[in-house]
Design a protein around this motif. Sequence first.
Motif, PDB file in Angstrom:
ATOM      1  N   GLU A  61     147.554  44.970 -69.036  1.00 38.30           N
ATOM      2  CA  GLU A  61     146.383  44.765 -69.887  1.00 38.30           C
ATOM      3  C   GLU A  61     145.861  43.334 -69.708  1.00 38.30           C
ATOM      4  N   PRO A  62     144.555  43.146 -69.861  1.00 40.97           N
ATOM      5  CA  PRO A  62     144.028  41.777 -69.834  1.00 40.97           C
ATOM      6  C   PRO A  62     144.725  40.932 -70.898  1.00 40.97           C
ATOM      7  N   THR A  84     139.755  38.872 -61.040  1.00 41.61           N
ATOM      8  CA  THR A  84     139.735  40.226 -60.488  1.00 41.61           C
ATOM      9  C   THR A  84     140.961  40.499 -59.629  1.00 41.61           C
ATOM     10  N   TRP A 106     139.151  45.557 -59.825  1.00 43.50           N
ATOM     11  CA  TRP A 106     139.516  45.633 -61.232  1.00 43.50           C
ATOM     12  C   TRP A 106     139.272  44.277 -61.876  1.00 43.50           C
ATOM     13  N   LYS A 154     140.187  41.909 -64.582  1.00 34.96           N
ATOM     14  CA  LYS A 154     141.298  41.706 -65.513  1.00 34.96           C
ATOM     15  C   LYS A 154     140.922  40.793 -66.661  1.00 34.96           C
ATOM     16  N   SER A 191     130.204  42.371 -68.995  1.00 35.80           N
ATOM     17  CA  SER A 191     131.030  43.464 -69.528  1.00 35.80           C
ATOM     18  C   SER A 191     131.183  44.541 -68.467  1.00 35.80           C
ATOM     19  N   SER A 241     134.622  46.586 -66.264  1.00 32.35           N
ATOM     20  CA  SER A 241     136.069  46.659 -66.073  1.00 32.35           C
ATOM     21  C   SER A 241     136.445  46.976 -64.636  1.00 32.35           C
ATOM     22  N   GLU A 242     135.527  47.562 -63.899  1.00 27.08           N
ATOM     23  CA  GLU A 242     135.795  47.880 -62.501  1.00 27.08           C
ATOM     24  C   GLU A 242     134.492  48.045 -61.744  1.00 27.08           C
TER      25      GLU A 242
END
Length: 155
Positions: free
Chosen positions: A24-25, A48, A56, A58, A64, A66-67
């Motif tokens: 998780e971040p 990333t 990804w 991180k 905003s 996530s990938e």
Amino acid sequence: MANSASNEEERLRVLVETGSLSAEPTLTLDEICQEAKHHFDVPIALVTLVDRHTLWVKAAQGLSVSELPRDTAFCTYTILSDRVFTIPDMLVDERFRHNPLVVGEPYLRFYAGTPLRYPEDIRLGSLCILDMKPRTFSLETELSLRKWLTVSLLP
């Protein structure tokens, strides 16, 4: 040792074995992005990891996401070098001027990324800074960004 096709499988293996992709971040990574964003006076900073087909994110400040597909990710170029990879103006760079992140939201123009390394000098991803306006990058600024190479993503 520069990342190349010859160590791509090893790089991908390290991503899986260390659990970096599934981690998780963390607040620490977000703080690093916040500090980089402030230090370099840019609207976006990311940490990333580059997988076989996916980039990804991180940690992020100012964006905003996530990938992203790896084939549209600027960080794919960053992991191929020991140096900071910069794109002063993506609209005039043949490799990037048609990228969806350049011709569409958020209309990126500048990128600078430094590879994040596993201790065996395998580049797993990057710390990158981005802007919606073109920029030049002095050697002093590049050296300042290089200090982020010591950031550890691994649990």
